[in-house]
Design an enzyme around this catalytic site. Structure first.
Site, short mmCIF file in Angstrom:
data_model
loop_
_atom_site.label_atom_id
_atom_site.label_comp_id
_atom_site.label_asym_id
_atom_site.label_seq_id
_atom_site.Cartn_x
_atom_site.Cartn_y
_atom_site.Cartn_z
N THR B 150 0.85 -1.14 -0.01
CA THR B 150 -0.07 0.00 -0.06
C THR B 150 0.71 1.24 -0.10
OG1 THR B 150 -0.34 -0.26 2.23
CG2 THR B 150 -1.91 -1.08 1.11
N LYS B 176 4.25 -6.97 3.86
CA LYS B 176 3.98 -5.47 3.79
C LYS B 176 3.53 -4.73 4.77
CE LYS B 176 0.59 -3.58 3.20
NZ LYS B 176 -0.54 -2.88 3.89
N THR B 187 -2.21 -1.68 7.10
CA THR B 187 -2.05 -3.20 7.74
C THR B 187 -0.67 -3.76 7.58
OG1 THR B 187 -4.47 -3.68 7.57
CG2 THR B 187 -2.85 -5.49 7.72
N GLU B 270 6.46 4.91 8.27
CA GLU B 270 6.09 6.14 7.28
C GLU B 270 6.90 7.55 8.02
OE1 GLU B 270 2.00 6.04 8.46
OE2 GLU B 270 1.30 4.83 6.61
N ASN B 393 0.16 11.29 7.28
CA ASN B 393 -1.23 10.69 7.73
C ASN B 393 -2.17 11.72 7.85
OD1 ASN B 393 -1.16 7.82 8.59
ND2 ASN B 393 1.08 8.60 9.35
N SER B 398 -6.54 13.64 1.62
CA SER B 398 -7.00 15.14 1.06
C SER B 398 -6.50 15.36 -0.14
CB SER B 398 -6.77 15.98 2.06
OG SER B 398 -5.52 15.88 2.91
#
Lengths: 398, 398
Positions: B150, B176, B187, B270, B393, B398
Site C-alpha cells: 500500500t 507488507k 495493515t 512512514e 497521515n 485530502s
C-alpha cells in the site's frame, strides 16, 4: 472565555518573582508563593509515574497532616531524577520559607516544573525567597499564575462564586501545562483555593472526584509527567458546608473549576488547533467506556486525521477495536457532531463525507461512539496532532 | 540488505495481476495468489483487534482444518467494517478461486489490506481471478510481493536455506506494512512459505513463537490494524524435522525470516528516518520488561527526541516511570549506545551530551534500560517520529 480578573480569595495572599532559574537574565517570573494566614485544610492529587519528582514525594508526606500554610512553586526546573540531593534541596527551600514566614517548615508544600535531571539552582532560589515573601499580597495570584508557566502560551485561571446557606464562598483555580506532559516534562500543575470551611478528609474526597472528571479526562500526547500535581487549600475564612445542598453546590463548583482549567490546558496543547471531545456511551461499564475513549483520543492516526479535518472514521472504529474494551462490531455506532456514520456496525446510507467535514473544520466538536451493550459512559478531551507538535518537541533543546 | 532474488519454494507457485481496486486505471498490481500443488500444513497469527476484518474471520475459521491450498490477497481495500456483505464477498472470491483451481473452496485463504468501510469492487476482482490463476508460476512470489503493497516504498522479502538431516529446505517470507498500522489501516501482512514437512500443530507453535519475537516486537505508531495477518504454509515437498537439531534449526530459521521482515517493516515506517531498538533488562520478569520497552518505544516525546537526535533522556526515564512496570527510581540505569547516562538512579559523572548525540545521529542504535531488579528482558524496535509522518497521515485522503 474572558481571562479571570478577580484573584482574591479570603485568607490567601500570593506573590511571584524572577529567580532566573533558566539562566537567561530575562527577568521572567519563575517562582511563586501562596500563603494562608491561618491553617488551611489541604488536599492533593499527584502523578502515578513511578519516577515522581522530589516535590511530589515531599507533598505526599506533608499532606498526611491534612493542613498546610504555604505552597512554593517554581518553573524552569522539575527537580526530578536529581537523586537525594534534590530531596534535600526541596526541604531546604521549604525550611527557609517557613523561617521567613514564621510558620512550621512542615506546613510548606512545594511544586516544581521544567527540565528533568538537572539540580535546582538552590543558591539563586534561596536568595529570591526574601523578596517573594515580602511581595505577598491578596492580588498576588495573577502574577503567580504567570510564574508557573513553561511552554504555555497563556495563564489558565477560572473562578466560581457560590451561595452557600452560611453565605458566599469562592473557588479559584490556577493551572499550567500544555499537555498531560509538555516538552521535557514541563508538567501539569493546578492550585485550587477556597475560603469555604471544609475538613481535610472531605476536601480530599471532593478534589479526587473533581480531578477524575477533569484533569484525568484530557490527553495531548498520552504521556504522564513525573511532576503532575493538583493542590487544594481551604482557608476556612468563609462558611462551612452546612447542608447536603451546600455539599452538592461546592462539589459542583470545584468540578467546574477543574473542568474549565483542564479545557484551557488542552486548548493550549502544543501545536494543537482543535479541542475534540471523545464521548463513549453504551459500554458495559464506565471503565470499559474509558478504555475505548482513551484509545481513540490517543491514537496518532485519529489525531492526524483530526488535524486534516478528514472524516477517516475507520481509524476511530479501529482504535475502539484495539482498546481492550468489550466491543461487538455489529453493535457499534459512530457520530461526528450530529452526523451519523455507522449504526449497528453498518455504514449509514445517505451519509455524505462533506457533512462530516463541515463539523471537523470547527475549533471544537464531539465524536460520539456507542458500543450498544450497556450504560457505561466516558468523555475525554483530546487535540489534533499537527506537524507543529512534532516541530516543537523535536526542536525543544536544539 | 540485498533484495531477495530467489523466490522459489518447492511445491508453490504464485502470481499477481492488476484488479484496478483503487480505480486509478494505472495497472498497479493489487491482487496476488499463492498456490500449493498439494495439501500444505497451514498456520496463522492474526490481529487482536475486536473489529477484525472479514478475511481475518474467514482465515480463523478455515485454519481449524490445519491445511490449505491457496491464499488470495488484495491491496487497496481492507474489506473491513463492511458488514455481512463483506463476509459474503470474501467467501465468493475464495469460491471462485477454488472452482478455477479445481480445489475445495474451504482450502482457499484470504487477506485484504487498504481502505476501511468501503465494499470490495467484487465484480472487477472476480474478473481478474482467471488471469490470476492462469499466471501462476514458480517465480511468481516476486510480483506477488509487490501486489500486496500500500504506502510501502518497497517490497519486504527474506529467505533462509537450511540443511536438515533429511536434506535442504527453504523458508521464504514476504511482507507488507509501514507500521503496525499504516494510513487507513493499510495493515501488516506476512506470508511465509516452506517446503519442509511439518505437521499443522507443530507449524502453529513455531509460527506463534517467531511472531512474538518479531512482528509483535515492533511499533511505529502503536496502533493495531483490523487486518494484521501472518500466514505460513508448509508444502511438505521437502524433508521432515527428523531430529531435535532439525527442529531447532527450523525454528531459528523461521524466527530469522520473521525478524528480518519485521525490521524491514520498521525501516520503511512512514516518515521514519531511524530504527531504534529499545532494550530493557533487569525487570522482575519478561512481561514487566515488555511494558517498559513498549512505553518508551511508543512515547511521542521520546520519538520526537529521536527524530532530533536529542539525548533528552528524562523523556525515556519518565516513560519507564508511567509504563506500569515495577520500577524503583534508585535502581534505574540508562545507556544510549555505549554511553552511560544514569546508573543506580543517579546521573553518571563525566557524561557528555555530545557523546550521546554521536550515537543518535546514526540510522540505527540501541537504547538500553536496566531496571536493576530481576532477570526479565524485552526488546522492541521503534522509529523516530517526524513531521513527515504527520504530513503523510494528515494528507492521506485530502
Amino acid at each position: 472565555m474572558e481571562p479571570e480578573k478577580n484573584f482574591k480569595v479570603p485568607g490567601f495572599s500570593a506573590s511571584a518573582v524572577s529567580g532566573d532559574i533558566r539562566k537567561k537574565g530575562d527577568g521572567r517570573l519563575d517562582m511563586g508563593l501562596i500563603f494562608c494566614r491561618g491553617d488551611a485544610s489541604a488536599a492533593g492529587v499527584f502523578t502515578r509515574n513511578s519516577m515522581a519528582a522530589a516535590p511530589v514525594i515531599l507533598c505526599r508526606e506533608r499532606l498526611k497532616m491534612g493542613t498546610a500554610r504555604a505552597i512554593l512553586v517554581n518553573s524552569g526546573n522539575a527537580n526530578c531524577m536529581t537523586g537525594q540531593a534534590g530531596m534535600e534541596d526541596a526541604r531546604e527551600l521549604c525550611r527557609e520559607v517557613g523561617r521567613l514566614l514564621e510558620i512550621h517548615e512542615e506546613s510548606v508544600l512545594n511544586s516544581s516544573t521544567g527540565v528533568v535531571g538537572v539540580p535546582l539552582p538552590i543558591e539563586d532560589m534561596g536568595a529570591a525567597l526574601g523578596p517573594l515573601v515580602r511581595g505577598l499580597s491578596e492580588d498576588g495570584m495573577e502574577p503567580f499564575s504567570r510564574a508557573i508557566l513553561t511552554t504555555d502560551t497563556r495563564s489558565k485561571t477560572f473562578a466560581v462564586d457560590l451561595d452557600l446557606s452560611g453565605g458566599p464562598v469562592r473557588v479559584l483555580g490556577v493551572a499550567k501545562g500544555t499537555g498531560m506532559i509538555a516538552p521535557n516534562m514541563a508538567t501539569m500543575l493546578a492550585f485550587i483555593l477556597t475560603d469555604a470551611s471544609v475538613p481535610p478528609g472531605e476536601l480530599h474526597g471532593i478534589l479526587h472526584g473533581a480531578v477524575e472528571g477533569s484533569f484525568n479526562a484530557v490527553t495531548v500526547d498520552g504521556d504522564t509527567s513525573t511532576n503532575d500535581t493538583v493542590l487544594m487549600l481551604a482557608s476556612g475564612m468563609g462558611p462551612a458546608l452546612g447542608s447536603e445542598r451546600d455539599r452538592l453546590l461546592f462539589r459542583d463548583g470545584v468540578g467546574e473549576v477543574c473542568r474549565a482549567l483542564a479545557r484551557q490546558l488542552v486548548a493550549d496543547g502544543e501545536g494543537a488547533a482543535r479541542v475534540v471531545e471523545v464521548l463513549v456511551v453504551g459500554a458495559d461499564d464506565n471503565s470499559q467506556a474509558k478504555l475505548a475513549a482513551r484509545a481513540v483520543a490517543q491514537s496518532l492516526l485519529v489525531k492526524t486525521a483530526l488535524a486534516a479535518a478528514d472524516p477517516n472514521w475507520g481509524r476511530i472504529a479501529v482504535a475502539v477495536g484495539y482498546s481492550g474494551a468489550g466491543v461487538h462490531p455489529e453493535d457499534l455506532s459512530l457520530f461526528i457532531g450530529n452526523v451519523a456514520i455507522l449504526r449497528g456496525g453498518e455504514p449509514v446510507s445517505g451519509y455524505r463525507e462533506e457533512d462530516a467535514v463541515k463539523i471537523m473544520v470547527r475549533d471544537s466538536y464531539t465524536i460520539r461512539i456507542s458500543l450498544g451493550s450497556g450504560t457505561g459512559t466516558a468523555s475525554i478531551l483530546t487535540t489534533d496532532l499537527t506537524e507543529e507538535y512534532v516541530r516543537i518537541n523535536s526542536e525543544y533543546r536544539s
